[in-house]
Structure formats: C-alpha cells, structure tokens
Scaffold this motif. Structure first.
Motif, PDB file in Angstrom:
ATOM      1  N   SER A  18      -2.020  -5.783  -6.391  1.00 38.43           N
ATOM      2  CA  SER A  18      -2.539  -6.097  -5.062  1.00 38.43           C
ATOM      3  C   SER A  18      -1.401  -6.230  -4.042  1.00 38.43           C
ATOM      4  O   SER A  18      -0.420  -6.945  -4.277  1.00 38.43           O
ATOM      5  N   VAL A  19      -1.561  -5.545  -2.913  1.00 32.83           N
ATOM      6  CA  VAL A  19      -0.603  -5.636  -1.805  1.00 32.83           C
ATOM      7  C   VAL A  19      -1.355  -6.157  -0.583  1.00 32.83           C
ATOM      8  O   VAL A  19      -2.369  -5.582  -0.172  1.00 32.83           O
ATOM      9  N   THR A  20      -0.845  -7.230  -0.025  1.00 36.01           N
ATOM     10  CA  THR A  20      -1.448  -7.819   1.172  1.00 36.01           C
ATOM     11  C   THR A  20      -0.628  -7.432   2.396  1.00 36.01           C
ATOM     12  O   THR A  20       0.599  -7.557   2.400  1.00 36.01           O
ATOM     13  N   PHE A  21      -1.309  -6.966   3.436  1.00 40.88           N
ATOM     14  CA  PHE A  21      -0.641  -6.553   4.669  1.00 40.88           C
ATOM     15  C   PHE A  21      -0.946  -7.558   5.791  1.00 40.88           C
ATOM     16  O   PHE A  21      -2.062  -8.081   5.889  1.00 40.88           O
ATOM     17  N   ALA A  22       0.050  -7.770   6.643  1.00 34.89           N
ATOM     18  CA  ALA A  22      -0.134  -8.639   7.811  1.00 34.89           C
ATOM     19  C   ALA A  22       0.682  -8.069   8.961  1.00 34.89           C
ATOM     20  O   ALA A  22       1.669  -7.358   8.754  1.00 34.89           O
ATOM     21  N   THR A  23       0.259  -8.365  10.199  1.00 31.16           N
ATOM     22  CA  THR A  23       0.974  -7.865  11.376  1.00 31.16           C
ATOM     23  C   THR A  23       1.090  -8.957  12.436  1.00 31.16           C
ATOM     24  O   THR A  23       0.210  -9.811  12.563  1.00 31.16           O
ATOM     25  N   SER A  24       2.178  -8.877  13.205  1.00 30.17           N
ATOM     26  CA  SER A  24       2.394  -9.852  14.280  1.00 30.17           C
ATOM     27  C   SER A  24       1.698  -9.443  15.572  1.00 30.17           C
ATOM     28  O   SER A  24       1.624 -10.235  16.511  1.00 30.17           O
ATOM     29  N   ALA A  25       1.209  -8.214  15.627  1.00 28.48           N
ATOM     30  CA  ALA A  25       0.521  -7.736  16.825  1.00 28.48           C
ATOM     31  C   ALA A  25      -0.468  -6.656  16.429  1.00 28.48           C
ATOM     32  O   ALA A  25      -0.272  -5.953  15.436  1.00 28.48           O
ATOM     33  N   GLY A  26      -1.535  -6.519  17.213  1.00 26.91           N
ATOM     34  CA  GLY A  26      -2.567  -5.567  16.846  1.00 26.91           C
ATOM     35  C   GLY A  26      -3.365  -6.068  15.660  1.00 26.91           C
ATOM     36  O   GLY A  26      -3.432  -7.276  15.392  1.00 26.91           O
ATOM     37  N   SER A  27      -3.935  -5.139  14.928  1.00 21.81           N
ATOM     38  CA  SER A  27      -4.721  -5.512  13.739  1.00 21.81           C
ATOM     39  C   SER A  27      -4.437  -4.515  12.630  1.00 21.81           C
ATOM     40  O   SER A  27      -4.013  -3.385  12.871  1.00 21.81           O
ATOM     41  N   ILE A  28      -4.663  -4.958  11.386  1.00 28.49           N
ATOM     42  CA  ILE A  28      -4.371  -4.114  10.236  1.00 28.49           C
ATOM     43  C   ILE A  28      -5.496  -4.238   9.215  1.00 28.49           C
ATOM     44  O   ILE A  28      -5.972  -5.337   8.917  1.00 28.49           O
ATOM     45  N   ALA A  29      -5.964  -3.094   8.695  1.00 26.56           N
ATOM     46  CA  ALA A  29      -7.057  -3.083   7.718  1.00 26.56           C
ATOM     47  C   ALA A  29      -7.059  -1.721   7.030  1.00 26.56           C
ATOM     48  O   ALA A  29      -6.699  -0.711   7.628  1.00 26.56           O
ATOM     49  N   PRO A  30      -7.439  -1.666   5.731  1.00 24.88           N
ATOM     50  CA  PRO A  30      -7.865  -2.811   4.922  1.00 24.88           C
ATOM     51  C   PRO A  30      -6.681  -3.598   4.374  1.00 24.88           C
ATOM     52  O   PRO A  30      -5.548  -3.116   4.375  1.00 24.88           O
ATOM     53  N   SER A  31      -6.961  -4.780   3.917  1.00 19.82           N
ATOM     54  CA  SER A  31      -5.981  -5.631   3.249  1.00 19.82           C
ATOM     55  C   SER A  31      -6.746  -6.704   2.493  1.00 19.82           C
ATOM     56  O   SER A  31      -7.677  -7.306   3.057  1.00 19.82           O
ATOM     57  N   PRO A  32      -6.414  -6.955   1.212  1.00 14.85           N
ATOM     58  CA  PRO A  32      -5.363  -6.315   0.412  1.00 14.85           C
ATOM     59  C   PRO A  32      -5.779  -4.920  -0.059  1.00 14.85           C
ATOM     60  O   PRO A  32      -6.942  -4.538   0.017  1.00 14.85           O
ATOM     61  N   VAL A  33      -4.756  -4.180  -0.560  1.00 21.71           N
ATOM     62  CA  VAL A  33      -4.962  -2.831  -1.073  1.00 21.71           C
ATOM     63  C   VAL A  33      -4.305  -2.732  -2.450  1.00 21.71           C
ATOM     64  O   VAL A  33      -3.194  -3.255  -2.645  1.00 21.71           O
ATOM     65  N   ALA A  34      -4.972  -2.085  -3.409  1.00 25.83           N
ATOM     66  CA  ALA A  34      -4.432  -1.924  -4.761  1.00 25.83           C
ATOM     67  C   ALA A  34      -3.525  -0.699  -4.815  1.00 25.83           C
ATOM     68  O   ALA A  34      -3.809   0.336  -4.209  1.00 25.83           O
ATOM     69  N   THR A  35      -2.431  -0.802  -5.560  1.00 30.67           N
ATOM     70  CA  THR A  35      -1.487   0.311  -5.666  1.00 30.67           C
ATOM     71  C   THR A  35      -2.011   1.416  -6.577  1.00 30.67           C
ATOM     72  O   THR A  35      -2.759   1.171  -7.530  1.00 30.67           O
ATOM     73  N   VAL A  36      -1.578   2.630  -6.248  1.00 25.69           N
ATOM     74  CA  VAL A  36      -1.744   3.795  -7.115  1.00 25.69           C
ATOM     75  C   VAL A  36      -0.389   4.484  -7.144  1.00 25.69           C
ATOM     76  O   VAL A  36       0.152   4.843  -6.085  1.00 25.69           O
ATOM     77  N   ASN A  37       0.167   4.631  -8.337  1.00 26.55           N
ATOM     78  CA  ASN A  37       1.519   5.177  -8.469  1.00 26.55           C
ATOM     79  C   ASN A  37       2.518   4.420  -7.590  1.00 26.55           C
ATOM     80  O   ASN A  37       3.390   5.008  -6.959  1.00 26.55           O
ATOM     81  N   GLY A  38       2.362   3.122  -7.543  1.00 27.29           N
ATOM     82  CA  GLY A  38       3.291   2.259  -6.819  1.00 27.29           C
ATOM     83  C   GLY A  38       3.064   2.176  -5.329  1.00 27.29           C
ATOM     84  O   GLY A  38       3.792   1.454  -4.632  1.00 27.29           O
ATOM     85  N   LYS A  39       2.076   2.903  -4.790  1.00 28.66           N
ATOM     86  CA  LYS A  39       1.882   2.946  -3.345  1.00 28.66           C
ATOM     87  C   LYS A  39       0.557   2.319  -2.934  1.00 28.66           C
ATOM     88  O   LYS A  39      -0.445   2.414  -3.642  1.00 28.66           O
ATOM     89  N   ALA A  40       0.603   1.692  -1.755  1.00 26.76           N
ATOM     90  CA  ALA A  40      -0.604   1.153  -1.138  1.00 26.76           C
ATOM     91  C   ALA A  40      -0.521   1.456   0.356  1.00 26.76           C
ATOM     92  O   ALA A  40       0.529   1.276   0.973  1.00 26.76           O
ATOM     93  N   SER A  41      -1.620   1.927   0.931  1.00 29.27           N
ATOM     94  CA  SER A  41      -1.608   2.320   2.341  1.00 29.27           C
ATOM     95  C   SER A  41      -2.722   1.628   3.106  1.00 29.27           C
ATOM     96  O   SER A  41      -3.794   1.320   2.558  1.00 29.27           O
ATOM     97  N   THR A  42      -2.471   1.418   4.406  1.00 31.27           N
ATOM     98  CA  THR A  42      -3.461   0.823   5.285  1.00 31.27           C
ATOM     99  C   THR A  42      -3.234   1.353   6.699  1.00 31.27           C
ATOM    100  O   THR A  42      -2.344   2.183   6.928  1.00 31.27           O
ATOM    101  N   ILE A  43      -4.024   0.875   7.662  1.00 31.64           N
ATOM    102  CA  ILE A  43      -3.956   1.366   9.046  1.00 31.64           C
ATOM    103  C   ILE A  43      -3.669   0.204   9.993  1.00 31.64           C
ATOM    104  O   ILE A  43      -4.367  -0.815   9.976  1.00 31.64           O
ATOM    105  N   LEU A  44      -2.650   0.405  10.841  1.00 29.70           N
ATOM    106  CA  LEU A  44      -2.347  -0.547  11.916  1.00 29.70           C
ATOM    107  C   LEU A  44      -2.946  -0.008  13.208  1.00 29.70           C
ATOM    108  O   LEU A  44      -2.728   1.153  13.559  1.00 29.70           O
ATOM    109  N   THR A  45      -3.685  -0.859  13.921  1.00 28.19           N
ATOM    110  CA  THR A  45      -4.292  -0.482  15.204  1.00 28.19           C
ATOM    111  C   THR A  45      -3.684  -1.325  16.313  1.00 28.19           C
ATOM    112  O   THR A  45      -3.616  -2.557  16.205  1.00 28.19           O
ATOM    113  N   SER A  46      -3.241  -0.660  17.375  1.00 27.51           N
ATOM    114  CA  SER A  46      -2.590  -1.383  18.471  1.00 27.51           C
ATOM    115  C   SER A  46      -3.589  -2.174  19.294  1.00 27.51           C
ATOM    116  O   SER A  46      -4.770  -1.835  19.395  1.00 27.51           O
TER     117      SER A  46
END
Length: 244
Positions: A48-76
């Motif tokens: 499980s990887v949890t994402f957080a941002t100091s500005a804007g919004s980010i989703a989804p979070s948390p995200v499970a890794t696949v081959n060591g990677k986890a991706s999400t979207i930051l919106t301004s």
C-alpha cells in the motif's frame, strides 16, 4: 526443492510527476511512486502506498503496487504555487513537486500621472493576473506600444518582463497631445490615455504691427508668442485692436 526469496520491507520511495508544471483550476499531473527494498528489489505486489499533497487534490489514495509502482492523479486548485506531493509506503516516503501556474492572463494598465507636461515622464504599469487573481509567472513578456511619444529615444514599441505580475515602462513626449498606451500579454490587451501639455515657457517672441508708428498718438497691434523648450506653443497673446 524450490526456495523463494521475497523482497524486504519498503526502504526507498522515488516519486515523479508528469508533467511537473500545470495550469491552475483543474489541470492534472500523473504521480508515480517506485518503491524498492534496501537492495533495490521491487516490493511485494499489493504493497500500500499513500499519497498526500500540500496543494490541490490527489486521488486515488492509497494505491497498491504492481511491479513496485503505484500511480495516482494530482489535480490543481485555483491558487498558483508549488504543490509538494508525498508518497508513503510503510516507514519509507519520498516527495516531488508540481508547479501550479496562473491561467490565461487578464491585463490591466495604469499611468501615473495621466495628465502632465512634456517636461516630465509618465510611469506606465501593466498588471497581468488570471481570473483567480494569480500573478502570471515571473519573466512573462509584456509588450508596450504608444500612439504618441516614446519609451526612450524614438522607441514606440518595447517589451518588458514581469516580476510579481507587474511590468513597467516610462513614457516621454516632446509633443503635446493624447497618447494611447497599450499593454499586451498573450492575446489580452489593456489601454490607457496619457495627456501631454506644453512645458514651461522658455522663449518669448514679440511682433508689433506696424513696426513704425507715424506721428504722435499712433497705435499698433502687439502679439506675444510664448514657447517651451521643444518649440511648443505655451501662450499666444494679441493686444486688442486700437480704437478709432
């Protein structure tokens, strides 16, 4: 027999953003976290990887890794600035930054003073902000043009760059009249009128007609022409016509 080696706990999280500069008001960036153990092995799928941002919004979070990677979207959001994005897996975390840039600029222009003599300059200020009041990025090019006078020498069109959303120019004129000054950023422009009047008197020319008066009690008409240092007319005075 078969021996399976499994990765250790998360040790390093490397976070990237693509792109790392986006416009305010709903633009997006893909945030990717690469999570490895202390030997550089990808962590177990499903970590499980949890994402957080100091500005804007980010989703989804948390995200499970696949081959060591986890991706999400930051919106301004609507405020320009820098978002610090943090990805956390277990006790390990990493960060990246994404710059939220001002949107389409809206231009305003002001002149100080807007009514002056040809002896003095007018200071022109162009302000460029987006619809949410965010300053355009420093270094944004502003084009100044004028219908009368100049920005130095014979220059009637010049460019400046912004600092804190503002750019400045000085307008001069040796000729009285109304200058229409334009400030342009991108496709948006604003206009201001600057009125120049004649300067301080520097010369007086006196004409008398006739120049020779015959006999006692003769009369003549006198005309005084007063001009400034550039030859502009300050005052024209003609004495009243002699009475019969």
């Amino acid at each position: 027999t078969t021996v399976t080696f499994t990765p250790l706990a998360p040790f390093t999280v490397t976070v990237t953003a693509n792109p790392d500069h986006i416009l305010v008001d709903g633009s997006t960036s893909i945030i990717e976290a690469l999570v490895v153990d202390q030997y550089g092995n990808w962590v177990t799928d499903g970590t499980s990887v949890t994402f957080a941002t100091s500005a804007g919004s980010i989703a989804p979070s948390p995200v499970a890794t696949v081959n060591g990677k986890a991706s999400t979207i930051l919106t301004s959001g609507t405020v320009a600035g820098t978002a610090i994005v943090t990805a956390t897996a277990g006790a390990a975390s990493g960060t990246t930054s994404v710059v939220f840039e001002a949107g389409v600029p809206r231009v305003t222009i002001a002149a100080s003073p807007s009514f002056l003599s040809v002896d003095d300059p007018s200071f022109i200020t162009v302000t460029a902000r987006d619809i949410h009041g965010n300053d355009v990025p420093d270094g944004t090019v502003v084009t100044f043009t004028t219908s009368l006078g100049n920005f130095g020498g014979t220059i009637t069109k010049t460019t400046r760059t912004t600092v804190g959303g503002k750019a400045y120019a000085q307008l001069h004129s040796t000729v009285p009249g109304v200058a229409i000054v334009t400030g342009t950023v991108g496709t948006d422009s604003a206009y201001v009128a600057v009125t120049f009047t004649a300067g301080e008197p520097r010369s007086i020319t006196l004409d008398v007609d006739p120049s020779v008066i015959a006999g006692c009690g003769g009369t003549a008409t006198a005309q005084a022409v007063v001009k400034d240092q550039y030859g502009n007319l300050c005052l024209l005075y003609t004495s009243p016509s002699p009475r019969d």
